[in-house]
Each structure stands twice: as structure tokens, then as C-alpha cells.
Design an enzyme around this catalytic site. Structure first.
Site, PDB file in Angstrom:
ATOM      1  N   HIS A   1      -8.517  -8.534  -7.136  1.00 31.92           N
ATOM      2  CA  HIS A   1      -9.886  -8.113  -7.499  1.00 31.92           C
ATOM      3  C   HIS A   1     -10.017  -6.606  -7.782  1.00 31.92           C
ATOM      4  O   HIS A   1     -10.758  -5.873  -7.150  1.00 31.92           O
ATOM      5  CB  HIS A   1     -10.955  -8.649  -6.548  1.00 31.92           C
ATOM      6  CG  HIS A   1     -10.873  -8.314  -5.084  1.00 31.92           C
ATOM      7  ND1 HIS A   1     -10.672  -7.049  -4.604  1.00 31.92           N
ATOM      8  CD2 HIS A   1     -11.021  -9.097  -3.999  1.00 31.92           C
ATOM      9  CE1 HIS A   1     -10.696  -7.074  -3.282  1.00 31.92           C
ATOM     10  NE2 HIS A   1     -10.896  -8.304  -2.894  1.00 31.92           N
TER      11      HIS A   1
ATOM     12  N   HIS B   1     -12.363 -14.694   8.769  1.00 26.42           N
ATOM     13  CA  HIS B   1     -12.874 -14.056   7.544  1.00 26.42           C
ATOM     14  C   HIS B   1     -12.956 -15.113   6.449  1.00 26.42           C
ATOM     15  O   HIS B   1     -11.983 -15.833   6.202  1.00 26.42           O
ATOM     16  CB  HIS B   1     -11.938 -12.910   7.148  1.00 26.42           C
ATOM     17  CG  HIS B   1     -12.365 -12.137   5.932  1.00 26.42           C
ATOM     18  ND1 HIS B   1     -13.657 -12.147   5.444  1.00 26.42           N
ATOM     19  CD2 HIS B   1     -11.664 -11.322   5.099  1.00 26.42           C
ATOM     20  CE1 HIS B   1     -13.711 -11.367   4.376  1.00 26.42           C
ATOM     21  NE2 HIS B   1     -12.527 -10.864   4.131  1.00 26.42           N
TER      22      HIS B   1
ATOM     23  N   ASP C   1      -8.958 -15.657   0.107  1.00 23.16           N
ATOM     24  CA  ASP C   1      -7.532 -15.478   0.388  1.00 23.16           C
ATOM     25  C   ASP C   1      -7.183 -15.944   1.809  1.00 23.16           C
ATOM     26  O   ASP C   1      -6.000 -16.115   2.126  1.00 23.16           O
ATOM     27  CB  ASP C   1      -7.065 -14.032   0.143  1.00 23.16           C
ATOM     28  CG  ASP C   1      -7.979 -12.973   0.729  1.00 23.16           C
ATOM     29  OD1 ASP C   1      -9.170 -13.241   0.914  1.00 23.16           O
ATOM     30  OD2 ASP C   1      -7.493 -11.865   0.986  1.00 23.16           O
TER      31      ASP C   1
ATOM     32  N   HIS D   1     -14.126  -7.000   6.544  1.00 22.32           N
ATOM     33  CA  HIS D   1     -14.404  -6.551   5.209  1.00 22.32           C
ATOM     34  C   HIS D   1     -15.690  -7.125   4.628  1.00 22.32           C
ATOM     35  O   HIS D   1     -16.294  -6.566   3.705  1.00 22.32           O
ATOM     36  CB  HIS D   1     -13.177  -6.942   4.357  1.00 22.32           C
ATOM     37  CG  HIS D   1     -13.290  -6.870   2.904  1.00 22.32           C
ATOM     38  ND1 HIS D   1     -12.848  -7.847   2.066  1.00 22.32           N
ATOM     39  CD2 HIS D   1     -13.810  -5.904   2.108  1.00 22.32           C
ATOM     40  CE1 HIS D   1     -13.041  -7.512   0.825  1.00 22.32           C
ATOM     41  NE2 HIS D   1     -13.618  -6.347   0.821  1.00 22.32           N
TER      42      HIS D   1
ATOM     43  N   ASP E   1      -8.658  -8.689   7.824  1.00 16.70           N
ATOM     44  CA  ASP E   1      -8.289  -7.637   6.861  1.00 16.70           C
ATOM     45  C   ASP E   1      -7.986  -6.286   7.534  1.00 16.70           C
ATOM     46  O   ASP E   1      -7.252  -5.460   6.974  1.00 16.70           O
ATOM     47  CB  ASP E   1      -9.423  -7.416   5.848  1.00 16.70           C
ATOM     48  CG  ASP E   1      -9.439  -8.468   4.744  1.00 16.70           C
ATOM     49  OD1 ASP E   1      -8.448  -9.200   4.593  1.00 16.70           O
ATOM     50  OD2 ASP E   1     -10.462  -8.537   4.040  1.00 16.70           O
TER      51      ASP E   1
ATOM     52  N   TYR F   1      -4.602   0.316   0.954  1.00 16.86           N
ATOM     53  CA  TYR F   1      -5.483  -0.775   1.388  1.00 16.86           C
ATOM     54  C   TYR F   1      -6.789  -0.211   1.952  1.00 16.86           C
ATOM     55  O   TYR F   1      -7.886  -0.658   1.610  1.00 16.86           O
ATOM     56  CB  TYR F   1      -4.764  -1.636   2.435  1.00 16.86           C
ATOM     57  CG  TYR F   1      -5.460  -2.938   2.692  1.00 16.86           C
ATOM     58  CD1 TYR F   1      -5.181  -4.063   1.938  1.00 16.86           C
ATOM     59  CD2 TYR F   1      -6.434  -3.037   3.681  1.00 16.86           C
ATOM     60  CE1 TYR F   1      -5.841  -5.257   2.160  1.00 16.86           C
ATOM     61  CE2 TYR F   1      -7.096  -4.220   3.914  1.00 16.86           C
ATOM     62  CZ  TYR F   1      -6.794  -5.331   3.152  1.00 16.86           C
ATOM     63  OH  TYR F   1      -7.452  -6.510   3.374  1.00 16.86           O
TER      64      TYR F   1
ATOM     65  N   HIS G   1      -2.992  -9.576   6.256  1.00 18.36           N
ATOM     66  CA  HIS G   1      -2.132  -9.160   5.130  1.00 18.36           C
ATOM     67  C   HIS G   1      -1.066  -8.205   5.652  1.00 18.36           C
ATOM     68  O   HIS G   1      -1.382  -7.290   6.428  1.00 18.36           O
ATOM     69  CB  HIS G   1      -2.914  -8.386   4.064  1.00 18.36           C
ATOM     70  CG  HIS G   1      -3.983  -9.164   3.381  1.00 18.36           C
ATOM     71  ND1 HIS G   1      -3.731 -10.170   2.494  1.00 18.36           N
ATOM     72  CD2 HIS G   1      -5.332  -9.048   3.442  1.00 18.36           C
ATOM     73  CE1 HIS G   1      -4.872 -10.656   2.033  1.00 18.36           C
ATOM     74  NE2 HIS G   1      -5.859  -9.991   2.595  1.00 18.36           N
TER      75      HIS G   1
HETATM   76 FE1  FEO Z   1     -11.417  -9.628   2.536  1.00 21.80          FE
HETATM   77 FE2  FEO Z   1      -8.081 -10.451   2.642  1.00 21.80          FE
HETATM   78  O1  FEO Z   1      -9.908 -10.699   2.353  1.00 21.80           O
END
Ligand code: FEO
Length: 406
Positions: A28, A82, A86, A148, A167, A195, A228
Site C-alpha cells: 500500500h 489486528h 495481511d 496501526h 504491527d 517501517y 512482520h
Molecule cells: Fe496494519 Fe500489518 O497491518
């Protein structure tokens, strides 16, 4: 028979069962040159809990890893920390295959999951400060709204002193290694900073508050498991300290010059601005052409900068499109504590510099000197004005930095 994908045991009771996306290069609007991972975790106690899922196309990879630990039908609970796709994209198929009793999530998570999947979900809401028994092990929750998304929350597994941080503390980095201590620190720093700059920077005041709340709760944390990138099992304070620093957005002496150019005139001006910045004490000075840099790399450089200078030619009475792109992106990320300036060449109408200055002012960037514009090709006088612009901005920058450092 073994499936193709194995879980990785990370503590006595917890396995990593996520997926590695080696291929993704665009997330994104963010250039992910090193791919990413979608981390999901399996807690095996008297009940079996799957913590987050993966992006939908990676569901089978996650399922194969789960199956290397338990029969997927034995999963009792899902925990959704979350709702972004993803991490939640695998939920509909997980419900079909695993048939969990409950999906635990925050109140905002419940709203978001309903709005994503438009189906009956066995949701159970958990809130900040709650502590729940997950089959002989205890999870406590901290809603981390806007880190996030509004639904985001941390979950802390007491028995393993493990913080599931979705996140938060993450990075886009595909790797065979699962732990940060197995990866060179320069890569970790670069990707963690990128990030933070591109995902969390607008919410920096909240980051500061969440770090304080976590500290006040007195949680002992041996392991941080984000959704992540790698997990932090040794020195989890490394990433927490960097977050505390980035969240403060302190003045630094670094300057970033971002420009694009049509016939090299604005590029020449950028070079003269850079000379002025260095002469005035800015250091380092990063010059970035939008012809050869991605907006997300500009954001990363701005993260620890104290000055932002922007240059654009005038095209059809307006700012050059690549500069509109990067400024739109940066404005949304809300960098703070910047001084700056604008410059650019033009042919006949010459609106770009005024528009750039208005844009910087909207971003609360202080402008210690008027912008410089020049018709067609800059002559020695115009380049000297650009040098002077750099010098003025650098002096303002050094003065603010000196005040801050006392
Ligand atoms: Fe805000 Fe990895 O999603």
C-alpha cells in the site's frame, strides 16, 4: 507424511506458523525491497490458540505449519490482534477448516472484522486490562488504538513473558531467520526505521503513551513477537529504545533535499542548496531526486531529519506530479519539528515555489527564508540564492538543535 512447511518452535508453548512473502515489492504505497513476513503464532496449552493469521493467498502455507504441530481441527481459539487483511485475510478459511469456538478481538476489532467479512463470526471481545485463561495459560490485553488501526491491540502471554505486538515493532523483511539476533543489525535498523517512518510515524504521540503504559504495567518481556519481520528474543529493549527515540521526533542536524527536474535546472538548484546546507552546519545532507527514489525511502530519510527542502519545476501552472505524490504522502505521515525551504525553475508562469511553500506551511514546517525561483536555467546569481537558502535553513536548524541539546 510431512507437509512442505514446518512450524518453528519459539518457546515451550508457542510456535511460529506464519508465511514468508519473498516476492512482494509494493505494500500500500510502501516499497518493500526485501519482501515481508506475515507472522502467525500457535499457543499450545490445554486449549490451542492461533494468534493472527496471514494474508489470504498464504493461508495454505500457514495451515501446513499449523498441521506440523497439531491437527488444525484442534485449534480452539483464534485471537485477532489486528484486522488489517495481511493478518485477518486467513480468518474466513480458518473458520471453515479449524472451526474454532471463538475469535477473540478488541471491540474495534469486532467492528472491523464484521465490516471486512460480512459473515457470522464467533466473536468475543476483550478489552485493555483484561486477563483471560486460554487453557491453563493467561493472556492479558492492551488496546493500542491507531497502532496501526483503531482495532489494534497487544496481547501478553504471561507464562512465556511474550508480547504479541501485531504491527508494533515490526518490519517488512523476508528472511529464513526468525529471530532478530540472526540478522545483521544494519539491515534490522534500516528496515525497522523504514517501517516506523511509513506506518507508525503519524501516531508517534500514541507510541510514546503505549510505551509508557507498557512500562507502568511492569511487564517482564523476554520475547517480542510482531506480525512482520523477525522476533526479538535477546535484548528486546533494542527495538523499544529505537521506538522511544523515533516517537520523540527530536530536532537533528540532518537535512533532506527532495526534488524533481525537467531539463536539469531544478537539479542544479538542488545541488547549490545542498552546498549551502553543508556550509551552514547541516549534517548529513541527503539529496533525493524523485526520478530515482521511492516516496517511502524519502519518508525514511525524513524520520530522523531536522530540515526538509523541496524543489519542483512549474509544469502546467502547478507542481511537478512526482513532487505532489511525495508531498501528499509525507503530509499524511505528519513529520514534526522540521525547518525547510522551497526552490524551482519555471518557464513563464512560475507557480511551483509558492505552492511548495504553502504545502510546507500546512505541514507545520518552519520557513526561515523565502523560496528561490529562477526562469529557465539558473545563472550564477540564482545558484548563489540557492546556496543562501541552504545556508539560512541550516543556520535555523543548528540553532534549534543547539537549543534542544541545551
Ligand atoms: Fe496494519 Fe500489518 O497491518
Amino acid at each position: 507424511m510431512h507437509g512442505a512447511f514446518e512450524a518453528v518452535r519459539i518457546t515451550d508453548r508457542v510456535w511460529w506458523v506464519g508465511a514468508i512473502d519473498w516476492k512482494i515489492r509494493e505494500f500500500h504505497g510502501y516499497a518493500t525491497y526485501r519482501g515481508t513476513t506475515y507472522n502467525a503464532f500457535l499457543i499450545k496449552a490445554d486449549k490451542v490458540t492461533l494468534v493472527d493469521t496471514v494474508r489470504a493467498p498464504f493461508f495454505d502455507e500457514m495451515l501446513s505449519r499449523v498441521a506440523s504441530v497439531v491437527d488444525p481441527s484442534e485449534v480452539d481459539y483464534l485471537l485477532s490482534n489486528h484486522a488489517e487483511m495481511d493478518h485477518s485475510g486467513g480468518i474466513p478459511r480458518a473458520l471453515e477448516v479449524m472451526r474454532p469456538e471463538k475469535v477473540f478481538t478488541s471491540p474495534k476489532g469486532a467492528e472491523a472484522l464484521k465490516a471486512h467479512f460480512h459473515q457470522d463470526l464467533p466473536l468475543e471481545e476483550v478489552r485493555s486490562g483484561e486477563r483471560r485463561d486460554f487453557g491453563g495459560v493467561w493472556l492479558s490485553f492492551l488496546e493500542t488504538r491507531m497502532l496501526h488501526w483503531p482495532d489494534s491491540m497487544f496481547a501478553y502471554l504471561e507464562e512465556e513473558k511474550l508480547l504479541f505486538s501485531q504491527d508494533g515493532f515490526g518490519m517488512h523483511l523476508a528472511s529464513s531467520e526468525r529471530f532478530a539476533d540472526e540478522i545483521p543489525e544494519d539491515i534490522l535498523y534500516r528496515e525497522a526505521a523504514k517501517y516506523y517512518a511509513n506506518i507508525l510515524l503519524p501516531f508517534s504521540p500514541l507510541v510514546g503513551r503505549v510505551l509508557k503504559t507498557t512500562k507502568d504495567m511492569g511487564l517482564e518481556i523476554d520475547l517480542i513477537a510482531p506480525d512482520h519481520g523477525p522476533l526479538y528474543r535477546r535484548q528486546p529493549g533494542w527495538i523499544v529504545d529505537h521506538y522511544a527515540h523515533w516517537a520523540e521526533q527530536r530536532f537533528s542536524k540532518k537535512a533532506v533535499v527532495v526534488f524533481d527536474t525537467m531539463w536539469d535546472s531544478t537539479a542544479k538548484m538542488a545541488r547549490a542548496v545542498e552546498e549551502g546546507l553543508r556550509a551552514g552546519g547541516a549534517a548529513p545532507v541527503q539529496v533525493m531526486s524523485m526520478g530515482s527514489n521511492h516516496r517511502s525511502d524519502v519518508a525514511t530519510e525524513v524520520l530522523d531529519a531536522g530540515a526538509l527542502l523541496v524543489g519542483s519545476p512549474t509544469l502546467n501552472n502547478n507542481i511537478f506530479p512526482t513532487m505532489v505524490d511525495v508531498l501528499t504522502y509525507l503530509e499524511g505521515l505528519k513529520p514534526r519539528n522540521l525547518v525547510g525551504g522551497a526552490f524551482g525553475s519555471y518557464g513563464w508562469s512560475g507557480e511551483s515555489v509558492k505552492r511548495l511553500e504553502a504545502w510546507l506551511e500546512r505541514m507545520k514546517v518552519e520557513l526561515p527564508a523565502p523560496g528561490v525561483r529562477t526562469q529557465y536555467v539558473p545563472d550564477a546569481e540564482a545558484l548563489s540564492q540557492c546556496h543562501q537558502l541552504g545556508l539560512s535553513v541550516a543556520r535555523a536548524l543548528v540553532e534549534r538543535w543547539s537549543c534542544q541539546e541545551g
